[in-house]
Design a protein around this motif. Structure first.
Motif, PDB file in Angstrom:
ATOM      1  N   PRO A   1       0.819  -1.213   0.000  1.00 60.63           N
ATOM      2  CA  PRO A   1       0.000   0.000   0.000  1.00 60.63           C
ATOM      3  C   PRO A   1       0.854   1.266   0.000  1.00 60.63           C
ATOM      4  O   PRO A   1       2.074   1.221   0.113  1.00 60.63           O
ATOM      5  N   TRP A   2       0.177   2.396  -0.068  1.00 60.15           N
ATOM      6  CA  TRP A   2       0.848   3.688  -0.204  1.00 60.15           C
ATOM      7  C   TRP A   2       1.124   4.378   1.123  1.00 60.15           C
ATOM      8  O   TRP A   2       1.937   5.301   1.192  1.00 60.15           O
ATOM      9  N   ASN A   3       0.452   3.987   2.207  1.00 58.73           N
ATOM     10  CA  ASN A   3       0.473   4.839   3.403  1.00 58.73           C
ATOM     11  C   ASN A   3       1.808   4.832   4.150  1.00 58.73           C
ATOM     12  O   ASN A   3       2.159   5.792   4.816  1.00 58.73           O
ATOM     13  N   PHE A   4       2.571   3.740   4.047  1.00 59.30           N
ATOM     14  CA  PHE A   4       3.943   3.683   4.556  1.00 59.30           C
ATOM     15  C   PHE A   4       4.789   3.078   3.431  1.00 59.30           C
ATOM     16  O   PHE A   4       5.151   1.905   3.479  1.00 59.30           O
ATOM     17  N   PRO A   5       5.109   3.868   2.416  1.00 59.84           N
ATOM     18  CA  PRO A   5       5.615   3.302   1.156  1.00 59.84           C
ATOM     19  C   PRO A   5       6.993   2.658   1.226  1.00 59.84           C
ATOM     20  O   PRO A   5       7.309   1.799   0.401  1.00 59.84           O
ATOM     21  N   PHE A   6       7.817   3.038   2.194  1.00 56.82           N
ATOM     22  CA  PHE A   6       9.095   2.354   2.387  1.00 56.82           C
ATOM     23  C   PHE A   6       8.972   1.260   3.456  1.00 56.82           C
ATOM     24  O   PHE A   6       9.497   0.159   3.283  1.00 56.82           O
ATOM     25  N   TYR A   7       8.303   1.571   4.548  1.00 54.92           N
ATOM     26  CA  TYR A   7       8.223   0.639   5.671  1.00 54.92           C
ATOM     27  C   TYR A   7       7.574  -0.684   5.293  1.00 54.92           C
ATOM     28  O   TYR A   7       8.096  -1.764   5.597  1.00 54.92           O
ATOM     29  N   GLN A   8       6.426  -0.636   4.616  1.00 56.43           N
ATOM     30  CA  GLN A   8       5.711  -1.884   4.377  1.00 56.43           C
ATOM     31  C   GLN A   8       6.398  -2.757   3.337  1.00 56.43           C
ATOM     32  O   GLN A   8       6.331  -3.979   3.400  1.00 56.43           O
ATOM     33  N   VAL A   9       7.110  -2.142   2.405  1.00 57.38           N
ATOM     34  CA  VAL A   9       7.922  -2.929   1.471  1.00 57.38           C
ATOM     35  C   VAL A   9       9.101  -3.562   2.215  1.00 57.38           C
ATOM     36  O   VAL A   9       9.391  -4.755   2.055  1.00 57.38           O
ATOM     37  N   THR A  10       9.769  -2.783   3.053  1.00 54.48           N
ATOM     38  CA  THR A  10      10.903  -3.309   3.811  1.00 54.48           C
ATOM     39  C   THR A  10      10.462  -4.415   4.760  1.00 54.48           C
ATOM     40  O   THR A  10      11.157  -5.431   4.919  1.00 54.48           O
ATOM     41  N   ARG A  11       9.316  -4.231   5.393  1.00 49.33           N
ATOM     42  CA  ARG A  11       8.771  -5.225   6.325  1.00 49.33           C
ATOM     43  C   ARG A  11       8.534  -6.566   5.640  1.00 49.33           C
ATOM     44  O   ARG A  11       8.699  -7.630   6.244  1.00 49.33           O
ATOM     45  N   PHE A  12       8.173  -6.521   4.366  1.00 47.53           N
ATOM     46  CA  PHE A  12       7.973  -7.740   3.581  1.00 47.53           C
ATOM     47  C   PHE A  12       9.291  -8.275   3.025  1.00 47.53           C
ATOM     48  O   PHE A  12       9.586  -9.467   3.104  1.00 47.53           O
ATOM     49  N   ALA A  13      10.097  -7.388   2.465  1.00 43.00           N
ATOM     50  CA  ALA A  13      11.278  -7.825   1.726  1.00 43.00           C
ATOM     51  C   ALA A  13      12.412  -8.293   2.627  1.00 43.00           C
ATOM     52  O   ALA A  13      13.064  -9.312   2.329  1.00 43.00           O
ATOM     53  N   ALA A  14      12.697  -7.577   3.708  1.00 47.60           N
ATOM     54  CA  ALA A  14      13.887  -7.875   4.513  1.00 47.60           C
ATOM     55  C   ALA A  14      13.905  -9.307   5.051  1.00 47.60           C
ATOM     56  O   ALA A  14      14.888 -10.031   4.856  1.00 47.60           O
ATOM     57  N   PRO A  15      12.851  -9.773   5.742  1.00 44.51           N
ATOM     58  CA  PRO A  15      12.915 -11.147   6.259  1.00 44.51           C
ATOM     59  C   PRO A  15      12.950 -12.197   5.163  1.00 44.51           C
ATOM     60  O   PRO A  15      13.643 -13.212   5.288  1.00 44.51           O
ATOM     61  N   ASN A  16      12.217 -11.955   4.088  1.00 46.06           N
ATOM     62  CA  ASN A  16      12.141 -12.979   3.039  1.00 46.06           C
ATOM     63  C   ASN A  16      13.414 -13.068   2.214  1.00 46.06           C
ATOM     64  O   ASN A  16      13.826 -14.169   1.824  1.00 46.06           O
ATOM     65  N   ILE A  17      14.055 -11.948   1.961  1.00 43.70           N
ATOM     66  CA  ILE A  17      15.345 -11.981   1.271  1.00 43.70           C
ATOM     67  C   ILE A  17      16.392 -12.635   2.168  1.00 43.70           C
ATOM     68  O   ILE A  17      17.211 -13.447   1.718  1.00 43.70           O
ATOM     69  N   MET A  18      16.366 -12.319   3.465  1.00 47.07           N
ATOM     70  CA  MET A  18      17.305 -12.945   4.390  1.00 47.07           C
ATOM     71  C   MET A  18      17.054 -14.445   4.521  1.00 47.07           C
ATOM     72  O   MET A  18      17.975 -15.215   4.807  1.00 47.07           O
ATOM     73  N   ALA A  19      15.819 -14.892   4.298  1.00 48.13           N
ATOM     74  CA  ALA A  19      15.497 -16.317   4.376  1.00 48.13           C
ATOM     75  C   ALA A  19      15.937 -17.074   3.125  1.00 48.13           C
ATOM     76  O   ALA A  19      15.900 -18.308   3.101  1.00 48.13           O
ATOM     77  N   GLY A  20      16.326 -16.353   2.068  1.00 43.45           N
ATOM     78  CA  GLY A  20      16.758 -17.000   0.837  1.00 43.45           C
ATOM     79  C   GLY A  20      15.733 -16.986  -0.271  1.00 43.45           C
ATOM     80  O   GLY A  20      15.961 -17.561  -1.338  1.00 43.45           O
ATOM     81  N   ASN A  21      14.593 -16.336  -0.033  1.00 44.36           N
ATOM     82  CA  ASN A  21      13.591 -16.162  -1.082  1.00 44.36           C
ATOM     83  C   ASN A  21      13.964 -14.975  -1.965  1.00 44.36           C
ATOM     84  O   ASN A  21      14.809 -14.154  -1.610  1.00 44.36           O
ATOM     85  N   THR A  22      13.302 -14.856  -3.111  1.00 43.57           N
ATOM     86  CA  THR A  22      13.389 -13.645  -3.923  1.00 43.57           C
ATOM     87  C   THR A  22      11.991 -13.037  -3.989  1.00 43.57           C
ATOM     88  O   THR A  22      10.988 -13.749  -3.846  1.00 43.57           O
ATOM     89  N   VAL A  23      11.918 -11.728  -4.188  1.00 46.04           N
ATOM     90  CA  VAL A  23      10.632 -11.052  -4.069  1.00 46.04           C
ATOM     91  C   VAL A  23      10.336 -10.154  -5.265  1.00 46.04           C
ATOM     92  O   VAL A  23      11.225  -9.492  -5.807  1.00 46.04           O
ATOM     93  N   LEU A  24       9.068 -10.165  -5.647  1.00 42.27           N
ATOM     94  CA  LEU A  24       8.505  -9.230  -6.614  1.00 42.27           C
ATOM     95  C   LEU A  24       7.535  -8.337  -5.849  1.00 42.27           C
ATOM     96  O   LEU A  24       6.751  -8.837  -5.040  1.00 42.27           O
ATOM     97  N   VAL A  25       7.575  -7.036  -6.116  1.00 41.53           N
ATOM     98  CA  VAL A  25       6.693  -6.114  -5.393  1.00 41.53           C
ATOM     99  C   VAL A  25       5.843  -5.328  -6.367  1.00 41.53           C
ATOM    100  O   VAL A  25       6.358  -4.631  -7.253  1.00 41.53           O
ATOM    101  N   LYS A  26       4.517  -5.456  -6.216  1.00 38.84           N
ATOM    102  CA  LYS A  26       3.567  -4.605  -6.923  1.00 38.84           C
ATOM    103  C   LYS A  26       3.155  -3.515  -5.931  1.00 38.84           C
ATOM    104  O   LYS A  26       2.376  -3.767  -5.019  1.00 38.84           O
ATOM    105  N   HIS A  27       3.727  -2.317  -6.089  1.00 37.09           N
ATOM    106  CA  HIS A  27       3.454  -1.237  -5.145  1.00 37.09           C
ATOM    107  C   HIS A  27       2.191  -0.479  -5.562  1.00 37.09           C
ATOM    108  O   HIS A  27       1.684  -0.629  -6.669  1.00 37.09           O
ATOM    109  N   ALA A  28       1.687   0.351  -4.648  1.00 36.86           N
ATOM    110  CA  ALA A  28       0.509   1.175  -4.932  1.00 36.86           C
ATOM    111  C   ALA A  28       0.804   2.138  -6.079  1.00 36.86           C
ATOM    112  O   ALA A  28       1.919   2.658  -6.203  1.00 36.86           O
ATOM    113  N   SER A  29      -0.200   2.392  -6.894  1.00 38.37           N
ATOM    114  CA  SER A  29       0.004   3.164  -8.120  1.00 38.37           C
ATOM    115  C   SER A  29       0.310   4.631  -7.873  1.00 38.37           C
ATOM    116  O   SER A  29       0.811   5.318  -8.763  1.00 38.37           O
TER     117      SER A  29
END
Length: 456
Positions: A129-157
């Motif tokens: 979503p748009w309301n915390f545009p850096f925080y919510q992406v980081t909250r999703f990406a950081a743990p999953n990248i550290m776990a060895g996953n790769t991530v695609l992000v569809k951000h708010a328009s």
């Protein structure tokens, strides 16, 4: 559909991006899958180096990124800086903790050596979503990248510049191509991305309506999902609360990010013994707040994220007023340029009114006066949402007993719902399922695999 960046302070267009074609999306998924095949086997030290550099760059370029947030979605500049700092804390938390969080877990069984291995799943889709545009992406990406996953992000328009900046930042910090990918795609493409066999899970932060659609698509494909959806958080004030502190927390809880937070305090449930004093003091403090340019440090109330958000909020408030709610303060938009809405307090709201079980996303507080603690708990639980909440009392044991009876994913005592890297964030009911942040956040998209060997 183009991605258009518009400054909500003056409704001026800043930048426009063309969406990806279907062929480009397919290529992005392939690239993420190819990256996963090597990233999954990288050492924690290599992943950690990328994530710590990401945190370092966030701190070193805080003014650049904070201003971008403020220009693109209207957040006050001080809050934008706080958001960037918090992102750095989250990145460091997972960079430094992932190896321990994902260490093999021995199982205590007789005649065998057994353990749980936490293995990455693959390519994940995040819908942000748009309301915390850096925080919510980081909250999703950081743990999953550290776990060895790769991530695609569809951000708010409406926050494409933030989306692009995060994508470029991960690349600059050494993330191999495909480990983090921003997707400028229309909503119509989301289902086909979820259906792709290379996508192993999906995480959405957004409305309960969007969550139902995404969860349905993921369920059809037997894929994991995490949903962080809306909230209508209760703010319960008992008669023995410190009223001066309560008022400070009530302003903070409702007005953070101009009220545009799923975990903001929205329903103020006040025991009648202190209701009159609460309303008078709350009205006085809310009326002092100054609307203005979110880049001006003197501004208390920033614009909403878009003009349409302000229009929609006003429509819901007017419907509730027309249905008989009492306006204690505000109740409309100011006569000025930009997507502004006046700080508003409504009371005398009944279950048959439009906003009783509706998430008002903006600076509007709904106040409910109740007889006692028992009725306060009943009203707090009379909601289809269950994200966070807070209880106010000088008696901490009493506050804990009340908190334990409130049906939400989080309850805070003597402060509004808050986020910390070390604490789990998530809800129940129509507020979604799964947890982000804390050690629990890195366990959502891993295979908890049992390895078992009989002792010889």
């Amino acid at each position: 559909m183009s991605y258009i960046s518009i400054n909500p302070f003056n409704n001026e267009q800043l930048k426009e991006y063309e969406p990806l074609t279907k062929e480009q999306v397919v290529q992005a998924i392939k690239q993420a899958e190819d990256a996963f095949q090597s990233w999954r086997y990288t050492s924690f030290e290599k992943r950690k180096a990328v994530m710590l550099k990401y945190a370092q760059q966030l701190r070193e370029r805080i003014e650049e990124f904070a201003e971008l947030i403020t220009l693109e979605m209207g957040k006050r500049i001080s809050e934008s800086r706080e958001e960037i700092n918090f992102c750095a804390e989250i990145a460091e938390f997972y960079a430094n903790g992932a190896e321990d969080f994902l260490a093999d877990q021995p199982m205590d069984v007789e005649d065998a050596d057994a353990y749980i291995q936490y293995a990455p799943l693959g390519v994940l889709l995040g819908i942000m979503p748009w309301n915390f545009p850096f925080y919510q992406v980081t909250r999703f990406a950081a743990p999953n990248i550290m776990a060895g996953n790769t991530v695609l992000v569809k951000h708010a328009s409406n926050v494409p510049q933030c989306a692009e900046a995060i994508h470029e930042l991960f690349a600059e910090c050494g993330a191999p191509e495909g480990v983090f990918t921003n997707l400028f795609i229309p909503k119509e493409f989301i289902n086909s991305v979820i259906e792709d066999n290379r996508i192993q899970g999906v995480s959405l932060t957004g409305s309960d309506r969007a969550g139902a659609i995404v969860a349905g698509e993921a369920g059809k494909e037997i894929k994991r999902s995490v949903l962080e959806l809306g909230g209508n958080d209760p703010f319960v004030v008992l008669e023995d609360a410190d009223l001066e502190h309560v008022i400070q927390m009530a302003v903070l809880g409702r007005m953070t990010n101009t009220g545009q937070s799923c975990a903001a305090s929205k329903r103020f449930i006040i025991v009648e013994d202190v209701a009159e004093k609460f309303l008078a003091a709350y009205r006085e403090e809310m009326s002092k707040l100054k609307l203005g340019d979110p880049l001006d440090p003197e501004t208390d109330v920033a614009p909403l994220s878009t003009e349409s958000a302000a229009v929609n909020l006003d429509n819901m408030v007017q419907k509730t007023i027309d249905a008989g709610a009492t306006v204690i303060l505000g109740g409309g938009r100011p006569e000025r340029e930009g997507a502004f809405y006046n700080p508003t307090i409504l009371t005398d709201i009944t279950p048959d009114m439009p906003t009783y079980d509706y998430e008002l996303f903006g600076p509007v507080a709904s106040v409910y006066v109740v007889k006692d603690e028992v009725e306060a708990i009943l009203v707090a639980n009379d909601s289809s949402y269950g994200l966070g909440g807070s209880v106010y009392s000088r008696d901490i044991d009493r506050a804990r007993r009340v908190a334990e009876q409130i049906n939400t994913g989080m309850v805070f005592i003597n402060q509004p719902t808050n986020s910390q890297a070390e604490l789990p964030f998530g809800g129940t009911k129509h507020s979604g399922y799964g947890r982000e942040l804390s050690h629990l956040g890195i366990l959502e998209f891993v295979n908890k695999k049992l390895i078992h060997a009989l002792k010889s």
